[in-house]
Design an enzyme around this catalytic site. Sequence first.
Site, PDB file in Angstrom:
ATOM      1  N   GLY A   1       0.852  -1.196   0.000  1.00 18.70           N
ATOM      2  CA  GLY A   1       0.000   0.000   0.000  1.00 18.70           C
ATOM      3  C   GLY A   1       0.879   1.234   0.000  1.00 18.70           C
ATOM      4  O   GLY A   1       2.043   1.183  -0.406  1.00 18.70           O
ATOM      5  N   ARG A   2       0.312   2.347   0.482  1.00 20.86           N
ATOM      6  CA  ARG A   2       1.056   3.622   0.460  1.00 20.86           C
ATOM      7  C   ARG A   2       2.401   3.496   1.182  1.00 20.86           C
ATOM      8  O   ARG A   2       3.433   3.918   0.679  1.00 20.86           O
ATOM      9  CB  ARG A   2       0.267   4.697   1.197  1.00 20.86           C
ATOM     10  CG  ARG A   2      -0.986   5.168   0.532  1.00 20.86           C
ATOM     11  CD  ARG A   2      -1.511   6.354   1.347  1.00 20.86           C
ATOM     12  NE  ARG A   2      -2.808   6.792   0.902  1.00 20.86           N
ATOM     13  CZ  ARG A   2      -3.955   6.261   1.339  1.00 20.86           C
ATOM     14  NH1 ARG A   2      -3.959   5.295   2.224  1.00 20.86           N
ATOM     15  NH2 ARG A   2      -5.112   6.724   0.886  1.00 20.86           N
ATOM     16  N   ILE A   3       2.376   2.922   2.398  1.00 23.13           N
ATOM     17  CA  ILE A   3       3.611   2.886   3.203  1.00 23.13           C
ATOM     18  C   ILE A   3       4.600   1.896   2.594  1.00 23.13           C
ATOM     19  O   ILE A   3       5.798   2.195   2.465  1.00 23.13           O
ATOM     20  CB  ILE A   3       3.300   2.565   4.681  1.00 23.13           C
ATOM     21  CG1 ILE A   3       2.394   3.654   5.272  1.00 23.13           C
ATOM     22  CG2 ILE A   3       4.596   2.461   5.493  1.00 23.13           C
ATOM     23  CD1 ILE A   3       1.892   3.383   6.685  1.00 23.13           C
TER      24      ILE A   3
ATOM     25  N   ARG B   1      -2.242  -8.225  -1.602  1.00 20.58           N
ATOM     26  CA  ARG B   1      -3.504  -8.960  -1.797  1.00 20.58           C
ATOM     27  C   ARG B   1      -4.024  -8.826  -3.224  1.00 20.58           C
ATOM     28  O   ARG B   1      -4.418  -9.792  -3.852  1.00 20.58           O
ATOM     29  CB  ARG B   1      -4.562  -8.417  -0.839  1.00 20.58           C
ATOM     30  CG  ARG B   1      -4.806  -9.339   0.335  1.00 20.58           C
ATOM     31  CD  ARG B   1      -5.870  -8.789   1.211  1.00 20.58           C
ATOM     32  NE  ARG B   1      -5.799  -7.318   1.205  1.00 20.58           N
ATOM     33  CZ  ARG B   1      -6.635  -6.523   1.835  1.00 20.58           C
ATOM     34  NH1 ARG B   1      -7.619  -7.033   2.528  1.00 20.58           N
ATOM     35  NH2 ARG B   1      -6.507  -5.210   1.811  1.00 20.58           N
TER      36      ARG B   1
ATOM     37  N   THR C   1       6.910  -2.396  11.119  1.00 18.59           N
ATOM     38  CA  THR C   1       6.357  -1.095  11.534  1.00 18.59           C
ATOM     39  C   THR C   1       4.839  -1.109  11.343  1.00 18.59           C
ATOM     40  O   THR C   1       4.209  -0.060  11.346  1.00 18.59           O
ATOM     41  CB  THR C   1       6.946   0.064  10.693  1.00 18.59           C
ATOM     42  OG1 THR C   1       6.761  -0.253   9.311  1.00 18.59           O
ATOM     43  CG2 THR C   1       8.407   0.300  10.980  1.00 18.59           C
TER      44      THR C   1
ATOM     45  N   ARG D   1       1.781  -3.783  12.542  1.00 22.11           N
ATOM     46  CA  ARG D   1       1.130  -4.049  13.815  1.00 22.11           C
ATOM     47  C   ARG D   1       1.809  -5.257  14.453  1.00 22.11           C
ATOM     48  O   ARG D   1       2.186  -6.216  13.748  1.00 22.11           O
ATOM     49  CB  ARG D   1      -0.363  -4.353  13.625  1.00 22.11           C
ATOM     50  CG  ARG D   1      -1.243  -3.138  13.499  1.00 22.11           C
ATOM     51  CD  ARG D   1      -1.259  -2.294  14.772  1.00 22.11           C
ATOM     52  NE  ARG D   1      -2.090  -1.106  14.651  1.00 22.11           N
ATOM     53  CZ  ARG D   1      -1.629   0.117  14.372  1.00 22.11           C
ATOM     54  NH1 ARG D   1      -0.338   0.319  14.183  1.00 22.11           N
ATOM     55  NH2 ARG D   1      -2.458   1.137  14.314  1.00 22.11           N
TER      56      ARG D   1
ATOM     57  N   GLU E   1       1.376  -4.329  23.364  1.00 29.07           N
ATOM     58  CA  GLU E   1       1.986  -3.054  23.780  1.00 29.07           C
ATOM     59  C   GLU E   1       1.343  -2.521  25.054  1.00 29.07           C
ATOM     60  O   GLU E   1       0.140  -2.647  25.201  1.00 29.07           O
ATOM     61  CB  GLU E   1       1.837  -2.026  22.651  1.00 29.07           C
ATOM     62  CG  GLU E   1       2.598  -2.443  21.412  1.00 29.07           C
ATOM     63  CD  GLU E   1       2.451  -1.452  20.260  1.00 29.07           C
ATOM     64  OE1 GLU E   1       1.902  -0.352  20.450  1.00 29.07           O
ATOM     65  OE2 GLU E   1       2.876  -1.798  19.151  1.00 29.07           O
TER      66      GLU E   1
ATOM     67  N   HIS F   1       6.858   2.186  19.198  1.00 30.49           N
ATOM     68  CA  HIS F   1       5.764   2.581  18.286  1.00 30.49           C
ATOM     69  C   HIS F   1       5.888   4.057  17.876  1.00 30.49           C
ATOM     70  O   HIS F   1       5.011   4.876  18.149  1.00 30.49           O
ATOM     71  CB  HIS F   1       4.400   2.308  18.937  1.00 30.49           C
ATOM     72  CG  HIS F   1       3.307   2.106  17.931  1.00 30.49           C
ATOM     73  ND1 HIS F   1       2.269   1.221  18.097  1.00 30.49           N
ATOM     74  CD2 HIS F   1       3.084   2.685  16.729  1.00 30.49           C
ATOM     75  CE1 HIS F   1       1.457   1.273  17.053  1.00 30.49           C
ATOM     76  NE2 HIS F   1       1.936   2.165  16.201  1.00 30.49           N
TER      77      HIS F   1
ATOM     78  N   GLY G   1       6.433   5.116  14.611  1.00 27.16           N
ATOM     79  CA  GLY G   1       6.284   5.283  13.153  1.00 27.16           C
ATOM     80  C   GLY G   1       5.829   6.664  12.724  1.00 27.16           C
ATOM     81  O   GLY G   1       6.417   7.280  11.841  1.00 27.16           O
TER      82      GLY G   1
END
Length: 323
Positions: free
Chosen positions: A157-159, A180, A240, A242, A271, A289, A291
Amino acid sequence: MSRPRILLTRRWPEAVERRLGELFDTTLNTDDHRMSADELRAALRDYDAVLPTVSDRLDSAVLAVEAPRARILANYGVGYSHIDIEAARARGLVVTNTPGVLTDCTADLALTLMLMVARRAGEGEREIRAGRWTGWRPTHLVGTRLGGKTLGIIGMGRIGQAVALRAQHGFGMKVVFQNRSRLAPERLGTLQATQLERVEDVLAQADFVSLHCPGGGANRHLMNAARLAAMKPGAFLINTARGDVVDEAALVEALQQGRLAGAGLDVFEDEPRVHPGLLALENVVLLPHLGSATRETREAMGMRVVDNLVAFFDGRQPPDQVG
Ligand code: DGY
């Protein structure tokens, strides 16, 4: 007409809290504590909008609260696997997130982790701070270079794409990925990357595997013992996305056995608890966490929530509705 009552479950950047205060009847979590399930239930009962973050667990038990007043969960963050979307929908709650604005910062942090673990930066820093550094020598803390290596992206995706671009244009890495849906090459712009069918196909080729898929659901423990064993011997794992995407106990075992060269982790299964096995390993870089943790991005995330709330209370569809 009275202004909608909204509750922020954590402290947000000052500029965003101020803007929300101008627009809505806003309640802040002044001491920034993590809210309990009972507090979240009370919030759903008492406010028109609840503005949660990844630290809030909005599962079906919490969302089953009697007579909720809330009509929208305006999440501060792009990932929303901490919210049971089906249960929210069943209670008539709209859910929104904050996509797009944290892409670059999260990608920067994935590269930070790759470089830190490959170049043994954490080990070096700990050595200096402990007063153990005895000076330069040719065999000291020798790491691995990124250039010429293959990066495998899971979730393009974008990241994922922003990480791949940095790795390829900045460090000369070859990129393979699994996603996917099929991505037409023109969607990748200047990136030269090969889409492979299965996660295992990526694992078989990648020297660095970087995870960028959503958490929860079918992605829980996507990187299980079998998939970790399918990685190339001496490869690195970067997460980065989940924490629950990786089976942490299996990762600890793979690292202890020396099958993987190292891991760079910004997210964890439970977490803020971190698996003690990870804490004991030198070849693991651990970040809390971070990011999206830049001033610019955290403000932009908040303003995105403002846009979603304004649209919702104006009777329009929020731009980032996900449920
Ligand atoms: C995100 O936006 O998903 C970050 O991980 C914080 O929740």
